[in-house]
Design an enzyme around this catalytic site. Structure first.
Site, PDB file in Angstrom:
ATOM      1  N   ARG A   1       4.993   7.077  66.913  1.00 24.89           N
ATOM      2  CA  ARG A   1       3.726   7.803  66.729  1.00 24.89           C
ATOM      3  C   ARG A   1       2.541   6.851  66.589  1.00 24.89           C
ATOM      4  O   ARG A   1       1.405   7.217  66.872  1.00 24.89           O
ATOM      5  CB  ARG A   1       3.858   8.707  65.499  1.00 24.89           C
TER       6      ARG A   1
ATOM      7  N   ILE B   1      -4.274  14.388  65.154  1.00 24.27           N
ATOM      8  CA  ILE B   1      -2.901  14.471  65.660  1.00 24.27           C
ATOM      9  C   ILE B   1      -2.144  15.254  64.585  1.00 24.27           C
ATOM     10  O   ILE B   1      -2.302  14.975  63.390  1.00 24.27           O
ATOM     11  CB  ILE B   1      -2.301  13.064  65.905  1.00 24.27           C
ATOM     12  N   SER B   2      -1.373  16.246  64.974  1.00 18.74           N
ATOM     13  CA  SER B   2      -0.710  17.116  63.994  1.00 18.74           C
ATOM     14  C   SER B   2       0.394  16.364  63.255  1.00 18.74           C
ATOM     15  O   SER B   2       0.866  15.320  63.715  1.00 18.74           O
ATOM     16  CB  SER B   2      -0.094  18.325  64.693  1.00 18.74           C
ATOM     17  N   GLN B   3       0.840  16.947  62.127  1.00 16.42           N
ATOM     18  CA  GLN B   3       1.919  16.291  61.389  1.00 16.42           C
ATOM     19  C   GLN B   3       3.206  16.403  62.223  1.00 16.42           C
ATOM     20  O   GLN B   3       3.466  17.448  62.845  1.00 16.42           O
ATOM     21  CB  GLN B   3       2.069  16.882  59.996  1.00 16.42           C
TER      22      GLN B   3
END
Ligand code: SAM
Length: 195
Positions: free
Chosen positions: A15, A41-43
């Site tokens: 990530r 950016i999403s979890q």
């Protein structure tokens, strides 16, 4: 969907490659992170869960709205045949495209523009993943969903939304299932929130 393959790829995807500078050191936390231009950016756990719910197949044609960093796009591209991804912020799209090309993906098609209108030229799509929150379900996206297709989309006010799974049955009926509460940035545009 091959859930084992999904989890294996998800675990292998670094990530930190999808965020810049100072954010890299936070990339392994299960938290959303800023990617610039007021976007996130999403979890990672939510990305994984939304992909599980979308349940792509190897031959799926997928529409993704909200490319952002490209992290979710990579997972969708690994788990399907083709991904059509739309992002309204040109700078984010350029960075995401560069990352995804570096990773070797050649089954992703990129569009800069208002994804609340979908991408009608290549419709219908077997799967539609929306990673920004709409106030109401955009009819344009429902129209672009294939029969027996699945769409995952957060719907609700800007501070908290319900994650919805939309399925289209053989006779064209729409079924909507609530999959839990989430918090996403706004889907801007003609069928989203006014810019
Ligand atoms: N899935 C992304 C990732 O893995 O990095 C995160 C997406 S972020 C939560 C939401 C994205 O949706 C933002 O990049 C935002 O610019 C984009 N967005 C918002 N409204 C949009 C629209 N109408 N069309 C296309 N993209 C839109």
């Amino acid at each position: 969907m091959d859930y084992q393959e999904l989890e294996k790829y998800f675990r292998s995807l670094d990530r930190s490659f999808f965020v810049d500078g100072d954010m890299k050191k936070y990339a392994y936390l299960d938290e959303p992170l800023p990617i610039g231009y007021g976007q996130t950016i999403s979890q990672p756990s939510l990305v994984l869960e939304m992909t599980r719910i979308l349940a792509t197949e190897k031959d799926s044609k997928v529409l993704e709205i909200g490319t952002g960093s490209g992290f979710q796009t990579a997972i969708l591209a690994k788990m399907s045949a083709k991904v059509y991804t739309v992002e309204r912020i040109e700078e984010l799209m350029e960075k995401a495209k560069k990352r995804l090309e570096t990773l070797g993906f050649s089954n992703i098609y990129y569009k800069i523009g208002d994804g609340s209108k979908g991408w009608p030229e290549y419709a219908p799509y077997d799967r539609i993943m929306v990673t920004a929150a709409a106030g109401v379900l955009p009819d344009e996206l429902v129209d672009q969903l294939e029969v027996d297709g699945r769409m995952v989309i957060p719907i609700g006010p800007p501070d908290l939304q319900e994650l919805k799974l939309i399925t289209k049955t053989g006779d064209g009926d729409i079924h909507i299932e609530n999959m839990g509460m989430v918090r996403f940035v706004e889907l801007k545009g003609q069928y989203g929130w006014i810019e």
